[in-house]
Enzyme design. Structure first.
Site, PDB file in Angstrom:
ATOM      1  N   SER A  35      39.309  27.824  41.432  1.00  0.00           N
ATOM      2  CA  SER A  35      38.748  29.027  42.059  1.00  0.00           C
ATOM      3  C   SER A  35      37.964  29.926  41.096  1.00  0.00           C
ATOM      4  O   SER A  35      37.416  30.932  41.512  1.00  0.00           O
ATOM      5  CB  SER A  35      39.863  29.835  42.726  1.00  0.00           C
ATOM      6  N   LYS A  81      45.174  37.777  45.548  1.00  0.00           N
ATOM      7  CA  LYS A  81      44.028  38.079  44.686  1.00  0.00           C
ATOM      8  C   LYS A  81      43.403  39.433  45.059  1.00  0.00           C
ATOM      9  O   LYS A  81      43.025  40.215  44.182  1.00  0.00           O
ATOM     10  CB  LYS A  81      42.990  36.963  44.803  1.00  0.00           C
TER      11      LYS A  81
END
Length: 777
Positions: A679, A722
């Site tokens: 990611s 996140k």
């Protein structure tokens, strides 16, 4: 059959359940009206009456067809009226007679009879032989049956007439009325004696079998009595040797407990069998203690005891809200379970897996679930468990064998429907002793756990009513088959506002109580709590925050006891005096826009975090240098970003030959911490483009997404964690993959309102948002 043609009319006395043979003398009790009338008439005339048996005993008023046609002509010798109204008569059988017809007399039974003559044998020697054989058989029968006295045998032996002998013996045989009637109707003496010999032979065989069975039963009883006697002797010897109480009381007590334990039939049979073994085994035997231990386990396990669920959704919701702030998904799932249980009354226990970073309240939430359901709560920790026997138990052949932790937990719970917490299920391991996660497959499978098999107990145990709750920090380490049996409920980290609420309403009051504080002695302001959260903790949960609250209480206690202050008030200005210099930097990830430095968003086992990625371009020969303890997947993401930029150099306004004259160095700070995952792809690409073009990356932008060689942005996991880390770090714009738009609704509204989410599907869109204008040199 020979009939005497001389017929005459005499009264008839029907007999119920009784048959009179000629030469028999016996008493009869007569009560029926017609029978009484017949007797009164007989006593006035020649005292003779016909005795014939009725076919059905139950009929009170028999008809002509319900009385046997052949009976016995008898003489009434004596008649006595009893106080209860019945008449007792003494009768003597004279001869066989046949009913020719019934008269029309309505007051009594009156019949026309003919006397039946006896048919004797022509050969007197044959008759004597038959008589002798009959007498011998009768004597053998008397010896076996022992129901007929020897005096009767002596009187029968003196009879010289064959017909009389046959009738006397017939009267003493235990035959049914129909069989006796058959003998009465036989006028041939030879036939009668032959039939009697056949009957006596059969009776002797039956009596012989009865005697054998009786002897066998007697032998068995004698053996039981002998064992009882020896057992009593053993008890007396043990008592003399010092076993003051003896084992008898213990055995009796255990037997009573087994019968009262309400076990399933198969378990009860097994327990009683083991108890019998224990009783016969010497107390000094090593196996004796093993069996006793096994019986104790069977007795202490809950087989049928069940606590009643409190199926009040509002009550359960109040308890869950009282114990925990936030965690709406988990609470919703528990309330759904309660609602279905209230409707069906038979829902199998669900297997919930609470997954999330440490300190977010997974274990305490399971305890609250038990309290809201009014169930027993039991917890076992699976962290570091390597041995399969920890789950399934050891076989009883091993020294020190015990049941597995599941059965131990059920014993501790004391009911068959507790809330059973399997803590740290992701931290199990496997080695040469087996794979405990494979053993858990049966425990956590609703289709199998109704017959869970423990090696120590050896009998199936029903776990289907248990509500299993498991906890895990990282579901990636849980084996697939085990994960498939659980319903995953993700618990992310708390937002700053949630932490502030938890500290104010849960953590601080708890620590003040433990440290002997009251509101009059210590007060912590809201701005002070916020400062502690921002500058003294960096975590997804609230464990460190609770420790800081404890530190504040200790510092305040010291001030109060030393007399330095009478009341302590903690504000944002005095926090530093009590907790020391701030441990973490809060605010923007970067203070100003940076060239070659981009802020990525990462997912860790303790929640989300921000990750700064730096790129430096130096003169060289085209090497790509990667540092910061990166994993293979992250290195491949960097190479993919590098190749994409080379392929799109003209569009990106990058010197096409940059890779020939320069070395590219990509570094991820906090080099001691291992990092991996795809990611960070768009973050690396953005930092590379920034470094090569001189365009700065906007300081308020954070990003996450996987990149392909063609610049496509692929979806990632952990968007909620996140986003919360970005909010905590002070970022305001989040670049995310377009395919992750569905995950936005999982993000708390307080975070979602303060962040701008920009979904992208290609790197060009990322660069438009993330990069500013090119700075003048």
């Amino acid at each position: 059959m020979v009939e005497n043609n001389n017929t005459r009319v005499i009264p008839l006395l029907p007999l119920r359940g009784l048959l009179v043979f000629p030469t028999m003398v016996l008493h009869l009790d007569v009560g029926r009206e017609k029978s009484v009338n017949a007797l009164e008439k007989v006593m006035l005339e020649d005292h003779e009456i016909l005795l014939s048996t009725q076919k059905e005993i139950s009929i009170d008023e028999p008809g002509e067809d319900e009385i046997y046609s052949i009976g016995t002509l008898a003489k009434v010798k004596q008649m006595l009226k009893l106080p209860n109204g019945t008449i007792r008569v003494l009768v003597e059988g004279l001869s066989r007679a046949k009913i020719e017809r019934f008269t029309d007399n309505t007051e009594m039974f009156e019949v026309e009879i003919s006397i039946l003559e006896e048919e004797h044998m022509d050969n007197t020697l044959e008759e004597k032989a038959l008589m002798r054989n009959t007498l011998h058989q009768f004597e053998q029968y008397i010896k076996l049956s022992k129901k007929i006295s020897n005096e009767t045998l002596a009187s029968v032996a003196d009879i010289t007439e064959a017909d009389r002998l046959a009738d006397v013996i017939s009267s003493h045989l235990p035959l049914k009325i129909a069989e006796k009637q058959e003998l009465l109707e036989m006028t041939s003496v030879k036939e009668r004696l032959t039939k009697i010999i056949e009957i006596l032979n059969n009776e002797q065989e039956v009596l012989g079998l009865e005697k054998k069975i009786g002897q066998r039963v007697k032998k068995s009883m004698e053996k039981t009595q002998k064992e009882y006697y020896l057992r009593e002797q053993m008890k007396a010897i043990q008592k003399e040797l010092g076993d003051k109480e003896g084992r008898s009381g213990e055995i009796a007590s255990l037997r009573e407990k087994i019968l009262e334990a309400n076990m399933p039939e198969s378990i009860e049979t097994k327990a009683l069998k083991e108890l019998d073994r224990y009783e016969k085994m010497p107390a000094s035997s090593a196996e004796s203690s093993v069996i006793r231990n096994y019986i104790d386990w069977l007795l202490n396990l809950p087989w049928t005891r069940e606590t009643e669920d409190v199926l009040d959704i509002n009550h359960a919701e109040d308890i869950l809200n009282e114990d925990h702030y936030g965690l709406e998904k988990v609470k919703e799932r528990v309330l759904e379970y309660l609602a279905v249980q209230q409707l069906t009354k038979q829902l199998k226990g669900p297997i919930l897996c609470l997954a999330g970073p440490p300190g977010v309240g997974k274990t305490s939430l399971a305890r609250s679930i038990a309290r809201s359901l009014n169930r027993e709560f039991v917890r076992i920790s699976l962290g570091g468990v390597r041995d399969e026997a920890e789950i399934r138990g050891h076989r009883r052949t091993y020294v020190g064998a015990m049941p597995g932790r599941v059965i131990q937990g059920m014993k501790k719970a004391g009911s068959i429907n507790p809330v059973f917490l399997l803590d740290e299920i992701d931290k199990m391991a496997s080695d040469f002793r087996g794979d405990p996660s494979a053993a858990l497959l049966e425990v956590l499978d609703p289709e199998q756990n109704s017959t869970f098999s423990d090696h120590f107990i050896e009998e199936p145990y029903n776990l289907s009513k248990v509500m299993f709750v498991t906890t895990a920090n990282n579901i990636g380490t849980i084996p697939g088959p085990l994960l498939d049996r659980m319903e995953i409920i993700s618990i992310p980290g708390y937002t700053e506002l949630e932490k502030q609420h938890i500290a104010s309403n849960y953590l601080l009051p708890k620590q003040m109580k433990e440290h002997g504080m009251t509101k009059g002695k210590l007060q912590v302001k809201e701005d002070a709590l916020l400062k502690v959260i921002r500058y003294y903790t960096r975590e997804a949960g609230v464990r460190s925050l609770e420790r800081q609250m404890a530190t504040l209480c200790r510092k305040a206690a010291k001030m109060l006891v030393s007399g330095e202050k009478k009341r302590v008030v903690v504000t944002d200005r005095t926090v530093e005096d009590m907790l020391g210099k701030p441990k973490f930097r809060y605010g923007l990830a970067e203070v100003e826009d940076q060239i070659g430095a981009a802020t990525g968003l990462a997912y860790t086992t303790v929640g989300g975090d921000t990750l700064s990625i730096e790129v430096s371009v130096v003169q060289g020969k085209g090497k790509l240098i990667l540092t910061g303890k990166l994993g293979d997947v992250m290195k491949e993401s960097a190479q993919a970003a590098f190749s994409y930029i080379r392929s799109r150099s003209y569009e990106l306004e990058v010197d096409p030959s940059f890779h020939e004259q320069n070395d590219i160095h990509i570094h991820v700070p906090e080099g001691a911490t291992p990092k991996d995952g795809p990611s960070a792809g768009i973050t690396m690409a953005t930092a590379l483009v920034s470094a090569l073009t001189g365009r700065p990356v906007k300081k308020e932008v954070g990003m996450t997404g996987e990149i392909t060689l063609r610049g496509r942005v692929l979806p990632i996991g952990g968007l909620k964690e996140k986003s919360m880390s970005a909010h905590r770090a002070g970022l305001t714009t989040i670049i995310m993959p377009k395919d992750n738009e569905k995950d936005l609704e999982d993000i708390p509204k307080s975070v979602r309102d303060e962040l701008t989410f920009i979904p992208v599907s290609h790197l060009d869109e990322v660069l438009k948002v993330a990069l500013g204008e090119k700075k003048q040199k």
